[in-house]
Write a protein that holds these residues in place. Structure first.
Motif, short mmCIF file in Angstrom:
data_model
loop_
_atom_site.label_atom_id
_atom_site.label_comp_id
_atom_site.label_asym_id
_atom_site.label_seq_id
_atom_site.Cartn_x
_atom_site.Cartn_y
_atom_site.Cartn_z
N TRP A 111 -0.25 -0.43 24.04
CA TRP A 111 -0.97 -0.47 25.30
C TRP A 111 -1.52 0.92 25.62
O TRP A 111 -0.95 1.94 25.24
CB TRP A 111 -0.07 -0.97 26.43
CG TRP A 111 1.20 -0.20 26.58
CD1 TRP A 111 1.44 0.86 27.40
CD2 TRP A 111 2.42 -0.45 25.88
NE1 TRP A 111 2.73 1.30 27.25
CE2 TRP A 111 3.36 0.52 26.33
CE3 TRP A 111 2.82 -1.39 24.92
CZ2 TRP A 111 4.66 0.55 25.84
CZ3 TRP A 111 4.12 -1.34 24.43
CH2 TRP A 111 5.02 -0.37 24.90
N HIS A 141 -2.37 0.09 32.25
CA HIS A 141 -1.51 -0.81 32.99
C HIS A 141 -2.16 -2.15 33.32
O HIS A 141 -1.55 -2.97 34.03
CB HIS A 141 -1.06 -0.14 34.30
CG HIS A 141 -0.39 1.18 34.10
ND1 HIS A 141 0.87 1.30 33.58
CD2 HIS A 141 -0.83 2.45 34.33
CE1 HIS A 141 1.20 2.57 33.52
NE2 HIS A 141 0.19 3.30 33.96
N GLU A 142 -3.35 -2.41 32.86
CA GLU A 142 -4.04 -3.65 33.18
C GLU A 142 -4.08 -4.58 31.97
O GLU A 142 -3.82 -4.15 30.84
CB GLU A 142 -5.46 -3.35 33.68
CG GLU A 142 -5.50 -2.48 34.92
CD GLU A 142 -4.77 -3.08 36.11
OE1 GLU A 142 -4.44 -4.29 36.08
OE2 GLU A 142 -4.49 -2.34 37.08
N ASP A 160 -5.62 -3.64 28.65
CA ASP A 160 -5.05 -2.49 27.96
C ASP A 160 -3.94 -2.87 26.97
O ASP A 160 -3.45 -2.02 26.24
CB ASP A 160 -4.47 -1.50 28.98
CG ASP A 160 -5.54 -0.98 29.93
OD1 ASP A 160 -6.68 -0.81 29.48
OD2 ASP A 160 -5.22 -0.77 31.12
N SER A 198 -7.13 -7.31 36.78
CA SER A 198 -5.89 -6.74 37.29
C SER A 198 -4.78 -7.80 37.27
O SER A 198 -5.03 -8.99 37.49
CB SER A 198 -6.09 -6.24 38.73
OG SER A 198 -4.86 -5.86 39.31
N TRP A 199 -3.52 -7.34 37.00
CA TRP A 199 -2.39 -8.26 37.03
C TRP A 199 -2.22 -8.91 38.39
O TRP A 199 -1.72 -10.03 38.50
CB TRP A 199 -1.11 -7.52 36.65
CG TRP A 199 -1.04 -7.06 35.23
CD1 TRP A 199 -1.10 -5.77 34.79
CD2 TRP A 199 -0.87 -7.87 34.07
NE1 TRP A 199 -0.99 -5.74 33.42
CE2 TRP A 199 -0.85 -7.01 32.95
CE3 TRP A 199 -0.74 -9.25 33.86
CZ2 TRP A 199 -0.71 -7.47 31.65
CZ3 TRP A 199 -0.60 -9.72 32.57
CH2 TRP A 199 -0.58 -8.84 31.48
#
Length: 219
Positions: free
Chosen positions: A35, A38-39, A42, A99-100
């Motif tokens: 990774w 953080h998205e 990624d 985004s998560w």
């Protein structure tokens, strides 16, 4: 990370001590992940798992499955994964949002196909695994299949299931035949073209409804 011929025959007993029926499978596979942020986009990951039955004792599990993730797209594949009389194949693709936190917007598309080649053996396996004897009490024989299609997003998941079965139940000499389509989309479920024939009787049902509206219609 990789592993080879990890035997899983005692795994059910370790998880459910009151269910002593064994499975017959050895698991091999590989796993990789990396990774850069953080998205969802990624993350890059790949998981490959293969099952091979090594003995006639217990429920044989064979076939393979994999999960791959890259550029925000996840793919789950079941490659002719079998457990005794049940054969499962599937490909499901999920396209994640930027985004998560927006996980409900994840787009889903795919199919799951389940084929049962011997309903009587499936009933026996369920009893041995300690789940239920209700199916065995019906003394089924024959075959069945289920085709489940998934679409739309996680927040508003739509699905359509086609079920068919043919065989005998309850010791009757007449053959049973079942065809049914059940679907759900945007909060409305629909049972269409359910056709059951058994011992000279014929039942045909069409119905629809919505949990939010409380409406139910059919014939």
């Amino acid at each position: 990370l990789s592993w080879t011929d990890v035997r899983m025959d005692e795994f059910p007993a370790s998880m459910w001590p009151d269910r002593v029926h064994r499975v017959s499978t050895a698991v091999s596979g590989t796993a990789e992940a990396s990774w850069s942020g953080h998205e969802p986009a990624d993350l890059t990951a790949a998981l490959q798992v293969a099952h091979e039955s090594f003995t006639s004792q217990g429920l044989p599990i064979q076939g393979g499955w994999s999960v791959n993730a890259a550029d925000g797209t996840w793919r789950l594949t079941l490659d002719t994964l079998s457990a005794g009389p049940v054969l499962v194949t599937s490909t499901v693709v999920a396209s994640l949002p930027a985004s998560w936190s927006e996980w409900r917007e994840t787009d889903i598309a795919g199919d799951l196909i389940v084929e049962v080649h011997d309903l009587g053996r499936l009933a026996d396996e369920l009893v041995h695994l300690g789940f239920t004897d209700a199916m065995a009490a019906a003394a089924p024989s024959g075959t069945a299949s289920l085709h489940l299609g998934l679409s739309d997003s996680l927040g508003m998941l739509a699905w359509r299931a086609e079920l068919s079965a043919a065989g005998r139940v309850l010791g009757l000499s007449d053959e049973m035949a079942l065809q049914a389509v059940v679907s759900r989309r945007r909060g409305v479920w629909r049972l269409s073209d359910m056709d059951i024939r058994l011992a000279g009787s014929h039942l045909y049902v069409v119905a629809s409804g919505g949990a939010a509206s409380g409406e139910l219609a059919g014939e």
